[in-house]
Design an enzyme around this catalytic site. Structure first.
Site, PDB file in Angstrom:
ATOM      1  N   ASN A  11       0.873  -1.179   0.000  1.00 48.22           N
ATOM      2  CA  ASN A  11       0.000   0.000   0.000  1.00 48.22           C
ATOM      3  C   ASN A  11       0.917   1.237   0.000  1.00 48.22           C
ATOM      4  OD1 ASN A  11      -1.433   2.271   0.949  1.00 48.22           O
ATOM      5  ND2 ASN A  11      -2.921   0.998   2.031  1.00 48.22           N
ATOM      6  N   ASP A  71      -0.131  -4.122  10.289  1.00 49.24           N
ATOM      7  CA  ASP A  71      -1.508  -4.390   9.908  1.00 49.24           C
ATOM      8  C   ASP A  71      -2.344  -3.437  10.745  1.00 49.24           C
ATOM      9  OD1 ASP A  71      -3.085  -6.105   8.112  1.00 49.24           O
ATOM     10  OD2 ASP A  71      -4.173  -6.541   9.948  1.00 49.24           O
TER      11      ASP A  71
HETATM   12  P1  IMP Z   1      -3.831  -3.367   5.682  1.00 55.27           P
HETATM   13  O1  IMP Z   1      -2.897  -2.961   4.602  1.00 55.27           O
HETATM   14  O2  IMP Z   1      -4.410  -4.735   5.518  1.00 55.27           O
HETATM   15  O3  IMP Z   1      -3.224  -3.164   7.046  1.00 55.27           O
HETATM   16  O4  IMP Z   1      -5.088  -2.408   5.528  1.00 55.27           O
HETATM   17  C1  IMP Z   1      -5.268  -1.328   6.311  1.00 55.27           C
HETATM   18  C2  IMP Z   1      -6.531  -0.597   5.870  1.00 55.27           C
HETATM   19  O5  IMP Z   1      -7.067   0.047   7.031  1.00 55.27           O
HETATM   20  C3  IMP Z   1      -6.231   0.496   4.862  1.00 55.27           C
HETATM   21  O6  IMP Z   1      -6.405   0.076   3.540  1.00 55.27           O
HETATM   22  C4  IMP Z   1      -7.235   1.574   5.258  1.00 55.27           C
HETATM   23  O7  IMP Z   1      -8.476   1.291   4.680  1.00 55.27           O
HETATM   24  C5  IMP Z   1      -7.345   1.388   6.768  1.00 55.27           C
HETATM   25  N1  IMP Z   1      -6.347   2.227   7.476  1.00 55.27           N
HETATM   26  C6  IMP Z   1      -5.288   1.788   8.206  1.00 55.27           C
HETATM   27  N2  IMP Z   1      -4.577   2.826   8.681  1.00 55.27           N
HETATM   28  C7  IMP Z   1      -5.180   3.932   8.222  1.00 55.27           C
HETATM   29  C8  IMP Z   1      -4.884   5.318   8.370  1.00 55.27           C
HETATM   30  O8  IMP Z   1      -3.892   5.748   8.973  1.00 55.27           O
HETATM   31  N3  IMP Z   1      -5.745   6.157   7.781  1.00 55.27           N
HETATM   32  C9  IMP Z   1      -6.842   5.728   7.089  1.00 55.27           C
HETATM   33  N4  IMP Z   1      -7.144   4.459   6.899  1.00 55.27           N
HETATM   34  C10 IMP Z   1      -6.319   3.556   7.471  1.00 55.27           C
END
Ligand code: IMP
Length: 202
Positions: A11, A71
Site C-alpha cells: 500500500n 496491519d
Molecule cells: P492493511 O494494509 O491490511 O493493514 O489495511 C489497512 C486498511 O485500514 C487500509 O487500507 C485503510 O483502509 C485502513 N487504514 C489503516 N490505517 C489507516 C490510516 O492511517 N488512515 C486511514 N485508513 C487507514
C-alpha cells in the site's frame, strides 16, 4: 554503512507514512517499489497481530533482509468492530478508499454523532530473517464524521475525527497526524526498540 530495512507494505500511502515515521533511524529504508515485484501475501490471519507478523515474515524471508510491516484498520463500535481486519476491502475491492468510505457512511446512516465512536488500531512488527518478531501496538480514539472532509492521508482519514479535535485526519498535515496516530505510536515504540538494538551492538 547503515543496515538495510525493508518496509513490507504494497500500500503506497501506508509505505510512505512508514518511511516518514522511520526517517530518524540510522537504517537505510527500502520500500517494495525499489525491489523486483513480488505478489502480496494472502492476509489469512484473524487478528491484526497475525496479519502483521505474516506480512513481515513473508517479505523478510523473500528479500532476505530485516523488515517492518504493519496491519492496521478502523474499529467502529456501532458496527460491532467492523470493518476491523477487513478495513482494506470493506466494500469488496482491495484498497478502494472511496468505496470503503461510502460503504461506511451508508452503514452508519442511522447512527448519531455520539454513537459514532471508533478507533484506528495498528500492530507494527520488526522481523529479521529467521528471527523472532518484535511486536508493538498503537491506537487512536475518535468519531466517524457524517461526511468526508479533506483529502490528505489515505483510507478512512477524511472520515476520522480524533478525540479532542474538530478536524478529520484528512484535514491535517502528515506531521499532525503522525503525532497522534495509531501508526505514529506503534512505530515510535519500534524505533525505540531498534535504537536499543543498535546501541547494544555499538
Ligand atoms: P492493511 O494494509 O491490511 O493493514 O489495511 C489497512 C486498511 O485500514 C487500509 O487500507 C485503510 O483502509 C485502513 N487504514 C489503516 N490505517 C489507516 C490510516 O492511517 N488512515 C486511514 N485508513 C487507514
Amino acid at each position: 554503512m547503515n543496515k538495510p530495512l525493508l518496509i513490507g507494505s504494497g500500500n503506497r500511502s501506508k509505505a510512505r507514512e512508514l518511511a516518514e515515521l522511520l526517517v530518524a533511524l540510522p537504517w537505510t529504508v527500502q520500500s517494495l517499489a525499489d525491489l523486483p515485484p513480488t505478489p502480496a501475501p494472502e492476509e489469512t490471519g484473524q487478528t491484526f497481530e497475525e496479519n502483521a507478523v505474516l506480512k513481515a515474515r513473508y517479505y523478510s524471508n523473500h528479500f532476505g533482509m530485516p523488515c517492518i510491516a504493519d496491519d492496521s484498520g478502523l474499529v467502529v463500535d456501532a458496527l460491532d468492530g467492523a470493518p476491523g481486519v477487513h478495513s482494506a476491502r470493506y466494500a469488496g475491492d482491495y484498497g478502494n478508499d472511496e468505496k470503503n468510505n461510502e460503504h461506511l457512511l451508508e452503514a452508519l446512516q442511522e447512527v448519531s454523532w455520539h454513537e459514532r465512536t471508533a478507533r484506528f488500531v495498528c500492530c507494527a512488527v520488526f522481523l529479521a530473517p529467521d528471527g523472532e518478531p518484535h511486536i508493538e501496538h498503537g491506537a487512536v480514539e475518535g468519531h466517524i464524521a457524517m461526511e468526508p472532509f479533506g483529502d490528505a492521508g489515505f483510507g478512512y482519514d477524511p472520515l476520522f475525527v480524533p478525540v479532542g479535535h474538530s478536524r478529520t485526519f484528512g484535514e491535517m498535515s502528515a506531521e499532525e497526524k503522525h503525532g497522534m496516530s495509531h501508526r505514529g505510536q506503534a512505530i515510535a515504540k519500534l524505533c525505540a526498540f531498534l535504537q536499543g538494538l543498535q546501541a547494544d551492538k555499538a
